[in-house]
Motif scaffolding. Structure first.
Motif, PDB file in Angstrom:
ATOM      1  N   LYS A   1       0.829  -1.194   0.000  1.00 47.45           N
ATOM      2  CA  LYS A   1       0.000   0.000   0.000  1.00 47.45           C
ATOM      3  C   LYS A   1       0.872   1.256   0.000  1.00 47.45           C
ATOM      4  O   LYS A   1       2.069   1.204   0.243  1.00 47.45           O
ATOM      5  N   THR A   2       0.225   2.380  -0.264  1.00 51.50           N
ATOM      6  CA  THR A   2       0.918   3.651  -0.209  1.00 51.50           C
ATOM      7  C   THR A   2       1.027   4.130   1.239  1.00 51.50           C
ATOM      8  O   THR A   2       0.305   3.664   2.117  1.00 51.50           O
ATOM      9  N   ARG A   3       1.931   5.071   1.450  1.00 47.64           N
ATOM     10  CA  ARG A   3       2.067   5.672   2.763  1.00 47.64           C
ATOM     11  C   ARG A   3       1.086   6.832   2.876  1.00 47.64           C
ATOM     12  O   ARG A   3       1.151   7.788   2.103  1.00 47.64           O
ATOM     13  N   ASP A   4       0.190   6.746   3.839  1.00 49.62           N
ATOM     14  CA  ASP A   4      -0.893   7.711   3.965  1.00 49.62           C
ATOM     15  C   ASP A   4      -0.826   8.455   5.292  1.00 49.62           C
ATOM     16  O   ASP A   4      -0.383   7.914   6.307  1.00 49.62           O
ATOM     17  N   MET A   5      -1.298   9.683   5.257  1.00 47.05           N
ATOM     18  CA  MET A   5      -1.354  10.492   6.461  1.00 47.05           C
ATOM     19  C   MET A   5      -2.420   9.965   7.405  1.00 47.05           C
ATOM     20  O   MET A   5      -3.534   9.658   6.987  1.00 47.05           O
ATOM     21  N   VAL A   6      -2.071   9.875   8.664  1.00 49.12           N
ATOM     22  CA  VAL A   6      -3.005   9.462   9.699  1.00 49.12           C
ATOM     23  C   VAL A   6      -3.448  10.663  10.522  1.00 49.12           C
ATOM     24  O   VAL A   6      -4.640  10.887  10.727  1.00 49.12           O
ATOM     25  N   ALA A   7      -2.491  11.421  11.002  1.00 49.07           N
ATOM     26  CA  ALA A   7      -2.777  12.596  11.812  1.00 49.07           C
ATOM     27  C   ALA A   7      -1.585  13.533  11.779  1.00 49.07           C
ATOM     28  O   ALA A   7      -0.445  13.085  11.750  1.00 49.07           O
ATOM     29  N   THR A   8      -1.853  14.829  11.777  1.00 51.46           N
ATOM     30  CA  THR A   8      -0.793  15.829  11.819  1.00 51.46           C
ATOM     31  C   THR A   8      -1.173  16.933  12.786  1.00 51.46           C
ATOM     32  O   THR A   8      -2.351  17.168  13.051  1.00 51.46           O
ATOM     33  N   ILE A   9      -0.164  17.615  13.294  1.00 51.03           N
ATOM     34  CA  ILE A   9      -0.398  18.754  14.170  1.00 51.03           C
ATOM     35  C   ILE A   9       0.657  19.809  13.889  1.00 51.03           C
ATOM     36  O   ILE A   9       1.849  19.521  13.837  1.00 51.03           O
ATOM     37  N   ILE A  10       0.199  21.036  13.690  1.00 50.46           N
ATOM     38  CA  ILE A  10       1.063  22.168  13.386  1.00 50.46           C
ATOM     39  C   ILE A  10       1.097  23.098  14.586  1.00 50.46           C
ATOM     40  O   ILE A  10       0.075  23.299  15.242  1.00 50.46           O
ATOM     41  N   LYS A  11       2.265  23.663  14.862  1.00 57.83           N
ATOM     42  CA  LYS A  11       2.399  24.594  15.970  1.00 57.83           C
ATOM     43  C   LYS A  11       1.404  25.736  15.832  1.00 57.83           C
ATOM     44  O   LYS A  11       1.304  26.361  14.776  1.00 57.83           O
ATOM     45  N   GLY A  12       0.675  26.002  16.895  1.00 54.16           N
ATOM     46  CA  GLY A  12      -0.287  27.091  16.910  1.00 54.16           C
ATOM     47  C   GLY A  12      -1.572  26.805  16.176  1.00 54.16           C
ATOM     48  O   GLY A  12      -2.390  27.719  15.990  1.00 54.16           O
ATOM     49  N   SER A  13      -1.781  25.572  15.762  1.00 55.46           N
ATOM     50  CA  SER A  13      -2.978  25.223  15.018  1.00 55.46           C
ATOM     51  C   SER A  13      -3.630  23.988  15.619  1.00 55.46           C
ATOM     52  O   SER A  13      -3.289  23.565  16.721  1.00 55.46           O
ATOM     53  N   TYR A  14      -4.566  23.432  14.873  1.00 58.54           N
ATOM     54  CA  TYR A  14      -5.331  22.286  15.346  1.00 58.54           C
ATOM     55  C   TYR A  14      -4.918  21.027  14.624  1.00 58.54           C
ATOM     56  O   TYR A  14      -4.467  21.068  13.478  1.00 58.54           O
ATOM     57  N   PRO A  15      -5.078  19.889  15.273  1.00 57.17           N
ATOM     58  CA  PRO A  15      -4.711  18.629  14.619  1.00 57.17           C
ATOM     59  C   PRO A  15      -5.668  18.271  13.495  1.00 57.17           C
ATOM     60  O   PRO A  15      -6.841  18.668  13.503  1.00 57.17           O
ATOM     61  N   LEU A  16      -5.162  17.537  12.547  1.00 59.32           N
ATOM     62  CA  LEU A  16      -5.949  17.039  11.434  1.00 59.32           C
ATOM     63  C   LEU A  16      -5.853  15.530  11.407  1.00 59.32           C
ATOM     64  O   LEU A  16      -4.811  14.962  11.709  1.00 59.32           O
ATOM     65  N   TYR A  17      -6.944  14.891  11.010  1.00 63.14           N
ATOM     66  CA  TYR A  17      -6.997  13.436  11.001  1.00 63.14           C
ATOM     67  C   TYR A  17      -7.533  12.910   9.680  1.00 63.14           C
ATOM     68  O   TYR A  17      -8.372  13.543   9.036  1.00 63.14           O
ATOM     69  N   ALA A  18      -7.055  11.746   9.317  1.00 59.01           N
ATOM     70  CA  ALA A  18      -7.656  11.041   8.202  1.00 59.01           C
ATOM     71  C   ALA A  18      -9.053  10.593   8.599  1.00 59.01           C
ATOM     72  O   ALA A  18      -9.311  10.283   9.765  1.00 59.01           O
ATOM     73  N   ASP A  19      -9.952  10.570   7.631  1.00 63.89           N
ATOM     74  CA  ASP A  19     -11.332  10.188   7.923  1.00 63.89           C
ATOM     75  C   ASP A  19     -11.423   8.801   8.553  1.00 63.89           C
ATOM     76  O   ASP A  19     -12.296   8.547   9.390  1.00 63.89           O
ATOM     77  N   SER A  20     -10.533   7.919   8.169  1.00 65.08           N
ATOM     78  CA  SER A  20     -10.592   6.547   8.635  1.00 65.08           C
ATOM     79  C   SER A  20     -10.274   6.385  10.121  1.00 65.08           C
ATOM     80  O   SER A  20     -10.580   5.347  10.704  1.00 65.08           O
ATOM     81  N   VAL A  21      -9.673   7.413  10.736  1.00 66.22           N
ATOM     82  CA  VAL A  21      -9.289   7.296  12.136  1.00 66.22           C
ATOM     83  C   VAL A  21      -9.968   8.321  13.029  1.00 66.22           C
ATOM     84  O   VAL A  21      -9.768   8.299  14.253  1.00 66.22           O
ATOM     85  N   LYS A  22     -10.764   9.206  12.460  1.00 62.27           N
ATOM     86  CA  LYS A  22     -11.447  10.220  13.254  1.00 62.27           C
ATOM     87  C   LYS A  22     -12.327   9.572  14.314  1.00 62.27           C
ATOM     88  O   LYS A  22     -13.064   8.633  14.039  1.00 62.27           O
ATOM     89  N   GLY A  23     -12.226  10.089  15.526  1.00 61.61           N
ATOM     90  CA  GLY A  23     -12.993   9.544  16.627  1.00 61.61           C
ATOM     91  C   GLY A  23     -12.321   8.390  17.330  1.00 61.61           C
ATOM     92  O   GLY A  23     -12.775   7.980  18.404  1.00 61.61           O
ATOM     93  N   ARG A  24     -11.261   7.865  16.748  1.00 64.67           N
ATOM     94  CA  ARG A  24     -10.554   6.737  17.343  1.00 64.67           C
ATOM     95  C   ARG A  24      -9.120   7.087  17.735  1.00 64.67           C
ATOM     96  O   ARG A  24      -8.622   6.601  18.747  1.00 64.67           O
ATOM     97  N   PHE A  25      -8.463   7.899  16.929  1.00 62.08           N
ATOM     98  CA  PHE A  25      -7.072   8.265  17.170  1.00 62.08           C
ATOM     99  C   PHE A  25      -6.978   9.707  17.641  1.00 62.08           C
ATOM    100  O   PHE A  25      -7.770  10.565  17.235  1.00 62.08           O
ATOM    101  N   THR A  26      -5.985   9.975  18.461  1.00 59.53           N
ATOM    102  CA  THR A  26      -5.739  11.325  18.939  1.00 59.53           C
ATOM    103  C   THR A  26      -4.244  11.616  18.891  1.00 59.53           C
ATOM    104  O   THR A  26      -3.444  10.843  19.423  1.00 59.53           O
ATOM    105  N   ILE A  27      -3.880  12.712  18.243  1.00 55.36           N
ATOM    106  CA  ILE A  27      -2.489  13.129  18.205  1.00 55.36           C
ATOM    107  C   ILE A  27      -2.286  14.259  19.206  1.00 55.36           C
ATOM    108  O   ILE A  27      -3.146  15.119  19.369  1.00 55.36           O
TER     109      ILE A  27
END
Length: 116
Positions: free
Chosen positions: A43-69
């Motif tokens: 499979k390809t390498r896909d984004m799961v979750a990211t967090i930028i300084k001073g901003s809010y975390p972003l999540y892949a739809d497949s892990v929203k509600g289950r994963f927390t960064i």
């Protein structure tokens, strides 16, 4: 230079939880964004979750509600709390740090295996 080291991978049953850690060393003040990516065999390498300084975390739809960064106050460690794990979450999870100048550094990865 920045070095990233992941830890926390392992074998867990469906519905279980696991917490991954990524610790940065070196020129850590240069890190703007840190994130978790995963890649399963073939499979390809896909984004799961990211967090930028001073901003809010972003999540892949497949892990929203289950994963927390999250990141600690020193911004040198990021965590990925994974709950309600599914077999499709099985992959090598990589930590990525993106510098303010746009360059990035990758960790070597940690394997997460979710058994059914």
């Amino acid at each position: 230079q920045v070095q990233l080291v992941e830890s926390g991978g392992g074998l867990v049953q469906t519905g279980g939880s696991l917490r991954l850690s990524c610790t940065a060393s070196g020129t850590i003040f240069s890190i703007n964004e840190m994130g978790w990516y995963r890649q399963a065999p073939g499979k390809t390498r896909d984004m799961v979750a990211t967090i930028i300084k001073g901003s809010y975390p972003l999540y892949a739809d497949s892990v929203k509600g289950r994963f927390t960064i999250s990141r600690d106050n020193a911004n040198n460690t990021v965590y990925l709390q994974m709950n309600s794990l599914k077999p499709e979450d099985t992959a090598v999870y990589y930590c990525r740090g993106t510098m303010f100048n746009g360059y990035d550094t990758w960790g070597k990865g940690t394997l997460v295996t979710v058994s059914s």
